[in-house]
Design a protein around this motif. Structure first.
Motif, mmCIF file in Angstrom:
data_model
loop_
_atom_site.group_PDB
_atom_site.id
_atom_site.type_symbol
_atom_site.label_atom_id
_atom_site.label_comp_id
_atom_site.label_asym_id
_atom_site.label_seq_id
_atom_site.Cartn_x
_atom_site.Cartn_y
_atom_site.Cartn_z
ATOM 1 N N MET A 1 0.832 -1.199 0.000
ATOM 2 C CA MET A 1 0.000 0.000 0.000
ATOM 3 C C MET A 1 0.872 1.257 0.000
ATOM 4 O O MET A 1 1.996 1.238 0.436
ATOM 5 C CB MET A 1 -0.858 -0.009 1.252
ATOM 6 N N CYS A 22 -2.720 0.041 -3.464
ATOM 7 C CA CYS A 22 -1.746 -0.758 -2.770
ATOM 8 C C CYS A 22 -0.775 -1.371 -3.731
ATOM 9 O O CYS A 22 -1.157 -1.990 -4.692
ATOM 10 C CB CYS A 22 -2.496 -1.846 -2.030
ATOM 11 N N GLY A 23 0.469 -1.188 -3.487
ATOM 12 C CA GLY A 23 1.445 -1.733 -4.417
ATOM 13 C C GLY A 23 2.614 -2.372 -3.730
ATOM 14 O O GLY A 23 3.000 -1.984 -2.654
ATOM 15 N N LEU A 24 3.158 -3.367 -4.371
ATOM 16 C CA LEU A 24 4.405 -3.952 -3.914
ATOM 17 C C LEU A 24 5.488 -3.139 -4.598
ATOM 18 O O LEU A 24 5.881 -3.425 -5.710
ATOM 19 C CB LEU A 24 4.478 -5.417 -4.325
ATOM 20 N N HIS A 296 0.979 -11.905 -4.432
ATOM 21 C CA HIS A 296 0.862 -10.867 -3.388
ATOM 22 C C HIS A 296 -0.298 -9.922 -3.716
ATOM 23 O O HIS A 296 -1.149 -9.646 -2.858
ATOM 24 C CB HIS A 296 2.195 -10.113 -3.331
ATOM 25 N N HIS A 300 -4.119 -9.027 -1.793
ATOM 26 C CA HIS A 300 -4.811 -7.775 -1.457
ATOM 27 C C HIS A 300 -6.263 -7.822 -1.931
ATOM 28 O O HIS A 300 -7.169 -7.377 -1.247
ATOM 29 C CB HIS A 300 -4.127 -6.594 -2.156
ATOM 30 N N GLU A 376 0.307 -5.752 4.163
ATOM 31 C CA GLU A 376 1.316 -6.192 3.200
ATOM 32 C C GLU A 376 1.875 -7.570 3.592
ATOM 33 O O GLU A 376 2.138 -8.405 2.730
ATOM 34 C CB GLU A 376 2.455 -5.169 3.106
ATOM 35 N N HIS A 419 5.739 -1.304 4.333
ATOM 36 C CA HIS A 419 5.810 -2.687 3.868
ATOM 37 C C HIS A 419 6.771 -3.405 4.826
ATOM 38 O O HIS A 419 7.619 -2.742 5.415
ATOM 39 C CB HIS A 419 6.385 -2.769 2.449
HETATM 40 ZN ZN ZN Z 1 1.138 -4.902 -1.480
#
Ligand code: ZN
Length: 457
Positions: A1, A22-24, A296, A300, A376, A419
């Motif tokens: 996120m 939300c991101g990795l 991943h 989410h 995360e 994260h």
């Molecule tokens: Zn993520």
């Protein structure tokens, strides 16, 4: 996120909005020209009868060491100071507008321009945003452009970067101005109960932002298209079907326009939700790593993290608005005359409100980070089970380690990480691998290897 040290390189978004996307987030130093290959598993992390979680974790982490480790630690630790610097810059800019009576002048100017209250609020908002943007411009340039280039993370010329800033400013003046004007109208119509109604309306705007973000806002900065690589797409869609996700497409974005970072994210709501991979990820990562990332992101989606984020935002907004009202009463009572403010609901008192909200936001940073980090971590665990690619996960975590501190102290991770750290993530991946060794070597057992020692964190 989002909302993070890592994501402060783009436009400064309202953190509650960034919470929803939300991101990795990962990064790289250069795009690979060669075709992706399988993860290069270090000695000590291969599947074996004496596989050890701690040893395997350390083996992966040692792949980024010496100057490379110092470089990313320095970048990430610099971000700690930027949190403080951003806060102080906001305080300084707002105090300047109040002490010079510029805020009162801007209110009077807006009143003279129009008799329609709603547009009066909007004009004041435009004046305020332009003034604040000019006052904080040097810091914005340093954070968004100079620093990124110093650390070799940006692909943009200054002109390209500046034009994106102007697009973001235009969006703020239009969409932000609309939301602001509605909120001020509520504050002035309902001076006693506005914290409740204002919170409901603010949440509504955050939700609308999340719905329209992927469809109308993100394409203003990047080009999105369905993923072209059919092999990877089919693998991703198969994993999606296995996990009950009704996806027919995965999206690809040309993030290399802006930076060298690798990333993927889940965004959108109520039908606009989608999973997006960026082109840096596709160019730099092995298929195993891409599947780990997608697992991943699907985590989410399946665990409704965007909706959880909205609920978290709702709680935070109500608490912040209640404290805001209390703080406004105190400060306007004490300094209102000096700053030429009529009362707490005066338009010219908005910089006072921003001061209070900035202070609350600063104090809430560790709580916000911990909420995001917990989600995360959940997504990481889901991703490992869905993709079965612990080495791919470790590969991606090391790419992240090019600009995230890989091995922070426990308190540092709680305060500053939205994260999990590289060590936490790789430990989880190697713990999963220790229980599933037969997937990597049929001669080894699964679930019966008693080597999964307690992780160091
Ligand atoms: Zn993520």
């Amino acid at each position: 996120m989002n909302s993070t040290l890592a994501r402060r390189t783009r436009t400064k978004r309202i953190w509650m909005v960034s919470l929803l996307i939300c991101g990795l987030a990962l990064c790289g130093t250069a795009l690979a020209s060669a075709a992706p290959v399988a993860p290069a598993i270090p000695v000590g992390a291969e599947a074996s009868s004496h596989f050890d979680v701690a040893t395997a974790t350390d083996a992966w982490l040692s792949k980024v060491s010496g100057p490379a480790r110092k470089h990313s630690d320095s970048y990430f630790e610099g971000g700690y100071w930027l949190i403080l610097l951003d806060f102080l810059a906001t305080v300084a800019a707002m105090l300047l507008l109040l002490e010079t009576k510029a805020s009162a002048w801007m209110r009077n100017f807006a009143e003279r321009i129009t008799r329609l209250k709603f547009f009066e609020y909007w004009i004041y908002f435009i004046e305020l945003v332009l003034a604040a943007s000019i006052l904080t411009f040097p810091l914005t340039v340093y954070e968004g452009w100079v620093r990124e280039h110093t650390y070799g993370l940006s692909n943009q010329t200054f002109g390209a970067w500046l034009s994106e800033q102007l697009i973001a400013l235009g969006l703020t003046l239009v969409l932000g101005g609309l939301a602001f004007s509605v909120l001020i109208a509520i504050v002035q119509k309902l001076p006693r109960t506005w914290p409740v109604w204002g919170a409901i309306i603010a949440l509504l705007f955050v939700t609308i932002g999340a719905v329209i973000g992927p469809v109308f806002i993100a394409p203003l900065f990047n080009r999105y298209k369905p993923l072209e690589n059919q092999v990877i797409k089919n693998q991703i869609l198969s994993m999606a079907r296995a996990n009950g996700i009704p996806a027919h497409d995965v999206y690809e974005v040309d993030a290399s326009r802006q930076s060298k970072r690798v990333s993927a994210n889940v965004s959108g709501l109520f039908g606009t939700d989608r999973i997006t991979l960026n082109d840096n990820l596709l160019a730099r990562c092995s298929p195993e790593a891409i599947m780990a990332v997608m697992g991943h992101e699907m985590g989410h989606y399946v665990m409704h993290h965007i909706y959880n984020g909205l609920m978290f935002a709702a709680i935070v907004i109500v608490v912040m608005f209640s404290m805001l009202r209390w703080g406004l009463d105190k400060l306007v009572d004490r300094f209102g005359g000096r700053w030429r403010l009529h009362n707490t609901t005066d338009l010219a008192a908005v910089p006072v409100a921003i001061l209070i909200l900035a202070a609350l936001g600063f104090l809430l940073t560790p709580i916000q980070n911990s909420f995001a980090r917990a989600q995360e971590y959940e997504a990481d665990i889901f991703g490992l089970n869905a993709s079965r690619q612990p080495d791919g996960e470790a590969e991606v975590d090391l790419l992240l380690g090019e600009y995230w501190k890989l091995d922070p102290g426990p308190l540092e991770e709680v305060l500053f990480f939205d994260h999990p750290s590289g060590r936490t993530r790789i430990t989880a991946a190697m713990r999963w691998k220790a229980e599933n060794l037969c997937l990597f070597d049929p001669a080894l057992p699964c679930g019966s290897v008693s080597v999964a020692k307690p992780s160091p964190k």
